[in-house]
Design a protein around this motif. Structure first.
Motif, PDB file in Angstrom:
ATOM      1  N   CYS A 272       1.035  -1.258   0.017  1.00 28.38           N
ATOM      2  CA  CYS A 272       0.063  -0.102   0.030  1.00 28.38           C
ATOM      3  C   CYS A 272       0.994   1.421   0.236  1.00 28.38           C
ATOM      4  N   ASP A 273       0.175   2.352  -0.470  1.00 29.79           N
ATOM      5  CA  ASP A 273       0.884   3.655  -0.475  1.00 29.79           C
ATOM      6  C   ASP A 273      -0.200   4.365   0.347  1.00 29.79           C
ATOM      7  N   HIS A 274       0.258   5.633   0.874  1.00 28.35           N
ATOM      8  CA  HIS A 274      -0.709   6.535   1.483  1.00 28.35           C
ATOM      9  C   HIS A 274      -1.855   6.894   0.825  1.00 28.35           C
ATOM     10  N   ASP A 275      -2.924   6.914   1.509  1.00 22.21           N
ATOM     11  CA  ASP A 275      -4.279   7.412   0.876  1.00 22.21           C
ATOM     12  C   ASP A 275      -5.015   6.070   0.110  1.00 22.21           C
ATOM     13  N   ASP A 276      -4.274   5.120   0.246  1.00 21.71           N
ATOM     14  CA  ASP A 276      -5.121   3.964  -0.541  1.00 21.71           C
ATOM     15  C   ASP A 276      -6.091   3.512   0.371  1.00 21.71           C
TER      16      ASP A 276
ATOM     17  N   ALA B 299      -1.254  -1.309   9.279  1.00 19.59           N
ATOM     18  CA  ALA B 299      -1.115  -0.001   8.605  1.00 19.59           C
ATOM     19  C   ALA B 299      -0.536   1.086   9.758  1.00 19.59           C
ATOM     20  N   ASP B 300      -0.969   0.918  10.997  1.00 24.05           N
ATOM     21  CA  ASP B 300      -0.094   1.612  12.134  1.00 24.05           C
ATOM     22  C   ASP B 300       1.067   1.409  12.281  1.00 24.05           C
TER      23      ASP B 300
ATOM     24  N   ARG C  70       3.151   2.849   9.510  1.00 26.38           N
ATOM     25  CA  ARG C  70       2.885   4.231   9.517  1.00 26.38           C
ATOM     26  C   ARG C  70       2.486   4.910   8.307  1.00 26.38           C
ATOM     27  N   LEU C  71       1.466   4.229   7.914  1.00 29.66           N
ATOM     28  CA  LEU C  71       0.648   4.464   6.600  1.00 29.66           C
ATOM     29  C   LEU C  71      -0.688   4.851   6.852  1.00 29.66           C
ATOM     30  N   ARG C  72      -1.140   6.041   6.096  1.00 30.30           N
ATOM     31  CA  ARG C  72      -2.569   6.761   6.174  1.00 30.30           C
ATOM     32  C   ARG C  72      -3.135   6.042   5.031  1.00 30.30           C
ATOM     33  N   VAL C  73      -4.013   5.124   5.521  1.00 27.23           N
ATOM     34  CA  VAL C  73      -4.909   4.226   4.734  1.00 27.23           C
ATOM     35  C   VAL C  73      -6.068   4.188   5.009  1.00 27.23           C
ATOM     36  N   ASP C  74      -7.261   4.218   4.106  1.00 30.07           N
ATOM     37  CA  ASP C  74      -8.424   4.014   4.348  1.00 30.07           C
ATOM     38  C   ASP C  74      -8.847   2.471   4.591  1.00 30.07           C
TER      39      ASP C  74
END
Length: 50
Positions: A20-24, A38-39, A42-46
């Motif tokens: 994944c990438d950020h905002d995926d 994801a935490d 350190r990714l910001r994903v939905d």
């Protein structure tokens, strides 16, 4: 590394988060584990429960 950081054991979930990438967006029936991974990454994903 993600499994160690999160304390989880599912390699498939960890591989998914590693791709994944950020905002995926991730559609899953297991939002708790994927959120923890994801935490740890350190990714910001939905995370979207289905």
């Amino acid at each position: 590394m993600l499994l160690a950081r999160s304390g989880l054991a599912d390699a498939i979930d960890a591989a998914l988060v590693a791709l994944c990438d950020h905002d995926d967006e991730i559609l899953t029936s297991d939002p708790d584990d994927l959120s923890a991974l994801a935490d740890a990454a350190r990714l910001r994903v939905d995370i979207i429960a289905v």
